[in-house]
Motif scaffolding. Sequence first.
Motif, PDB file in Angstrom:
ATOM      1  N   VAL A 295      15.779   2.443 -12.241  1.00  0.00           N
ATOM      2  CA  VAL A 295      14.551   3.246 -12.168  1.00  0.00           C
ATOM      3  C   VAL A 295      14.699   4.506 -13.017  1.00  0.00           C
ATOM      4  N   ALA A 296      15.872   5.137 -12.970  1.00  0.00           N
ATOM      5  CA  ALA A 296      16.112   6.315 -13.808  1.00  0.00           C
ATOM      6  C   ALA A 296      15.972   5.964 -15.281  1.00  0.00           C
ATOM      7  N   GLY A 297      16.483   4.803 -15.672  1.00  0.00           N
ATOM      8  CA  GLY A 297      16.343   4.359 -17.060  1.00  0.00           C
ATOM      9  C   GLY A 297      14.893   4.220 -17.471  1.00  0.00           C
TER      10      GLY A 297
ATOM     11  N   PHE B 298       9.318  -2.191  -6.716  1.00  0.00           N
ATOM     12  CA  PHE B 298       9.490  -0.815  -7.171  1.00  0.00           C
ATOM     13  C   PHE B 298       9.738  -0.772  -8.682  1.00  0.00           C
ATOM     14  N   ILE B 299      10.509  -1.721  -9.192  1.00  0.00           N
ATOM     15  CA  ILE B 299      10.722  -1.785 -10.641  1.00  0.00           C
ATOM     16  C   ILE B 299       9.392  -1.986 -11.354  1.00  0.00           C
ATOM     17  N   LEU B 300       8.536  -2.845 -10.803  1.00  0.00           N
ATOM     18  CA  LEU B 300       7.211  -3.064 -11.394  1.00  0.00           C
ATOM     19  C   LEU B 300       6.383  -1.781 -11.364  1.00  0.00           C
ATOM     20  N   ILE B 301       6.482  -1.034 -10.268  1.00  0.00           N
ATOM     21  CA  ILE B 301       5.763   0.241 -10.161  1.00  0.00           C
ATOM     22  C   ILE B 301       6.217   1.198 -11.261  1.00  0.00           C
ATOM     23  N   ALA B 302       7.526   1.293 -11.447  1.00  0.00           N
ATOM     24  CA  ALA B 302       8.057   2.203 -12.466  1.00  0.00           C
ATOM     25  C   ALA B 302       7.605   1.786 -13.858  1.00  0.00           C
TER      26      ALA B 302
ATOM     27  N   PHE C 134       4.503  -0.083 -25.632  1.00  0.00           N
ATOM     28  CA  PHE C 134       4.155  -1.187 -24.735  1.00  0.00           C
ATOM     29  C   PHE C 134       5.160  -2.335 -24.858  1.00  0.00           C
ATOM     30  N   ALA C 135       5.537  -2.650 -26.085  1.00  0.00           N
ATOM     31  CA  ALA C 135       6.516  -3.721 -26.305  1.00  0.00           C
ATOM     32  C   ALA C 135       7.859  -3.375 -25.659  1.00  0.00           C
ATOM     33  N   GLY C 136       8.230  -2.088 -25.688  1.00  0.00           N
ATOM     34  CA  GLY C 136       9.470  -1.665 -25.031  1.00  0.00           C
ATOM     35  C   GLY C 136       9.421  -1.893 -23.529  1.00  0.00           C
ATOM     36  N   SER C 137       8.276  -1.585 -22.901  1.00  0.00           N
ATOM     37  CA  SER C 137       8.120  -1.823 -21.457  1.00  0.00           C
ATOM     38  C   SER C 137       8.186  -3.309 -21.136  1.00  0.00           C
ATOM     39  N   VAL C 138       7.534  -4.115 -21.979  1.00  0.00           N
ATOM     40  CA  VAL C 138       7.569  -5.572 -21.776  1.00  0.00           C
ATOM     41  C   VAL C 138       9.003  -6.085 -21.883  1.00  0.00           C
ATOM     42  N   ALA C 139       9.757  -5.551 -22.836  1.00  0.00           N
ATOM     43  CA  ALA C 139      11.137  -6.005 -23.021  1.00  0.00           C
ATOM     44  C   ALA C 139      11.997  -5.683 -21.794  1.00  0.00           C
ATOM     45  N   LEU C 140      11.834  -4.484 -21.237  1.00  0.00           N
ATOM     46  CA  LEU C 140      12.585  -4.128 -20.028  1.00  0.00           C
ATOM     47  C   LEU C 140      12.173  -5.025 -18.861  1.00  0.00           C
ATOM     48  N   TRP C 141      10.875  -5.276 -18.752  1.00  0.00           N
ATOM     49  CA  TRP C 141      10.406  -6.205 -17.710  1.00  0.00           C
ATOM     50  C   TRP C 141      11.044  -7.575 -17.883  1.00  0.00           C
ATOM     51  N   TRP C 142      11.092  -8.050 -19.112  1.00  0.00           N
ATOM     52  CA  TRP C 142      11.629  -9.386 -19.385  1.00  0.00           C
ATOM     53  C   TRP C 142      13.111  -9.461 -19.002  1.00  0.00           C
ATOM     54  N   VAL C 143      13.853  -8.425 -19.351  1.00  0.00           N
ATOM     55  CA  VAL C 143      15.284  -8.408 -19.028  1.00  0.00           C
ATOM     56  C   VAL C 143      15.493  -8.547 -17.525  1.00  0.00           C
ATOM     57  N   TYR C 144      14.670  -7.838 -16.750  1.00  0.00           N
ATOM     58  CA  TYR C 144      14.866  -7.832 -15.298  1.00  0.00           C
ATOM     59  C   TYR C 144      14.283  -9.069 -14.623  1.00  0.00           C
TER      60      TYR C 144
ATOM     61  N   PHE D 121       0.832  -1.201   0.000  1.00  0.00           N
ATOM     62  CA  PHE D 121       0.000   0.000   0.000  1.00  0.00           C
ATOM     63  C   PHE D 121       0.868   1.252   0.000  1.00  0.00           C
ATOM     64  N   PHE D 122       1.923   1.237   0.803  1.00  0.00           N
ATOM     65  CA  PHE D 122       2.881   2.347   0.832  1.00  0.00           C
ATOM     66  C   PHE D 122       3.503   2.559  -0.547  1.00  0.00           C
ATOM     67  N   ASP D 123       3.830   1.471  -1.228  1.00  0.00           N
ATOM     68  CA  ASP D 123       4.474   1.562  -2.546  1.00  0.00           C
ATOM     69  C   ASP D 123       3.601   2.249  -3.586  1.00  0.00           C
ATOM     70  N   LEU D 124       2.282   2.140  -3.441  1.00  0.00           N
ATOM     71  CA  LEU D 124       1.382   2.668  -4.470  1.00  0.00           C
ATOM     72  C   LEU D 124       1.589   4.150  -4.725  1.00  0.00           C
ATOM     73  N   VAL D 125       1.983   4.894  -3.681  1.00  0.00           N
ATOM     74  CA  VAL D 125       2.198   6.333  -3.837  1.00  0.00           C
ATOM     75  C   VAL D 125       3.230   6.617  -4.911  1.00  0.00           C
ATOM     76  N   PHE D 126       4.199   5.735  -5.047  1.00  0.00           N
ATOM     77  CA  PHE D 126       5.335   6.022  -5.906  1.00  0.00           C
ATOM     78  C   PHE D 126       5.013   5.864  -7.394  1.00  0.00           C
ATOM     79  N   ILE D 127       3.830   5.342  -7.711  1.00  0.00           N
ATOM     80  CA  ILE D 127       3.354   5.429  -9.098  1.00  0.00           C
ATOM     81  C   ILE D 127       3.209   6.903  -9.468  1.00  0.00           C
ATOM     82  N   PHE D 128       2.584   7.662  -8.573  1.00  0.00           N
ATOM     83  CA  PHE D 128       2.427   9.110  -8.780  1.00  0.00           C
ATOM     84  C   PHE D 128       3.794   9.797  -8.820  1.00  0.00           C
ATOM     85  N   THR D 129       4.703   9.360  -7.944  1.00  0.00           N
ATOM     86  CA  THR D 129       6.036   9.964  -7.900  1.00  0.00           C
ATOM     87  C   THR D 129       6.766   9.794  -9.222  1.00  0.00           C
ATOM     88  N   ILE D 130       6.758   8.576  -9.760  1.00  0.00           N
ATOM     89  CA  ILE D 130       7.446   8.304 -11.027  1.00  0.00           C
ATOM     90  C   ILE D 130       6.818   9.129 -12.150  1.00  0.00           C
TER      91      ILE D 130
END
Length: 384
Positions: free
Chosen positions: A272-274, A195-199, A227-237, A10-19
């Motif tokens: 996260v910066a990336g 946090f990576i998932l949030i970003a 969208f495919a770019g986001s999936v690719a970064l997710w896959w790498v991690y 629940f605390f982590d959810l705030v950081f969607i807005f932060t990113i």
Amino acid sequence: MEPTTSAELFFDLVFIFTITQLAHYLIAHPDWRGAARTALLLALVWFVWIYTAWGTNWLRPDQAPVRALLIALMLGSLLLSAAIPEVFAGGGLVFALVYVTMQMGRTVFGLWAVQGQPWLVDGFRKTLPWFAGTSLLVVLGAVVGGAFQEALWAAAIVIEVIGLSTGFPVPGLGRSPAERWMVEGGHLAERCQAFILIALGESILVTGSTLAQHLNLTMTGAFVLAFAGSVALWWVYFARSAPAAAEVITRAGERTGALGRLAFNYLHPVMVAGIIVTSAGDEQLLREPGAPATPAAALFTLGGPALFLAGHAAYKAVLWRTLPISRIAAALLLVALTPAAVALRVPVAVAAGAALLVTVAVIVADRAAGRRMPQSRGPRSPLR
């Protein structure tokens, strides 16, 4: 390993807005100074989040006082995020005061909560004067403003890093060496993965909301590419490294504290910066997919994945003590393609497609390395 609690999530959810706020700030200030300021803000926000994650590693998030602390920190994080757009335009004092209250308040709470556990009391006691010193610099920077604000906030970040790296030494008390930190490495790994998932989720949210405003065939194609770019970064991690990394850190023994400090405090914010830079590139892509890539658009579109891959390469090198050749080569290639995309006036969509192909090549290299890997070596084996 203690599972992540609902209070932590629940605390982590705030950081969607932060990113989202950080990505929009970068988009609104697409120059080197804007990038530097975004990096300063990300570092300060990351300190809030990561030290909270370390705190819940030692405290009990399922207990009412700790849960109340997380809710208070959640409110503070919302205020921090809301202040981001004007933080260097006269609104920095709100950000600074909230930041100081959160950092000092969490530390004082931790010192109270761990009474009876001498090694934890010792650790919180030694961090308190360091946080007080950096907090003073953050407030002074906000009061002075201008270039002094950036310099003082950068100094606060450097001092914070030095303190953590050296065990927060205090005259008369000594330091708190990392090998004495009783760390649940798997829990911290799981928290950083969240946090990576949030970003990544924020990136998809931004592209989806932009598509909803301008739904047509061209925009749909650009959205699919983003969208495919986001999936690719997710896959790498996440495909193989994430579960294996948790295993490595859990089994590190006395090295867990030092390894966690390097892997989580220092290297994850690079990734996260990336993702934030890539998100800015996705917004550029959805605005004008056929427009020639400007220097800012090329840096966002190609530099974002390069930064993510470089951070992940360092993460893997630290954990597995190997050279992640595919990630290093991919990051260097993306950096080399950036000026070429500007010089050749390559459309933003083509630049995004090139970034996607390079990232997919890393995934293919990972799978090929996995097929060659002897099964007996287990999760500590190098993953390329």
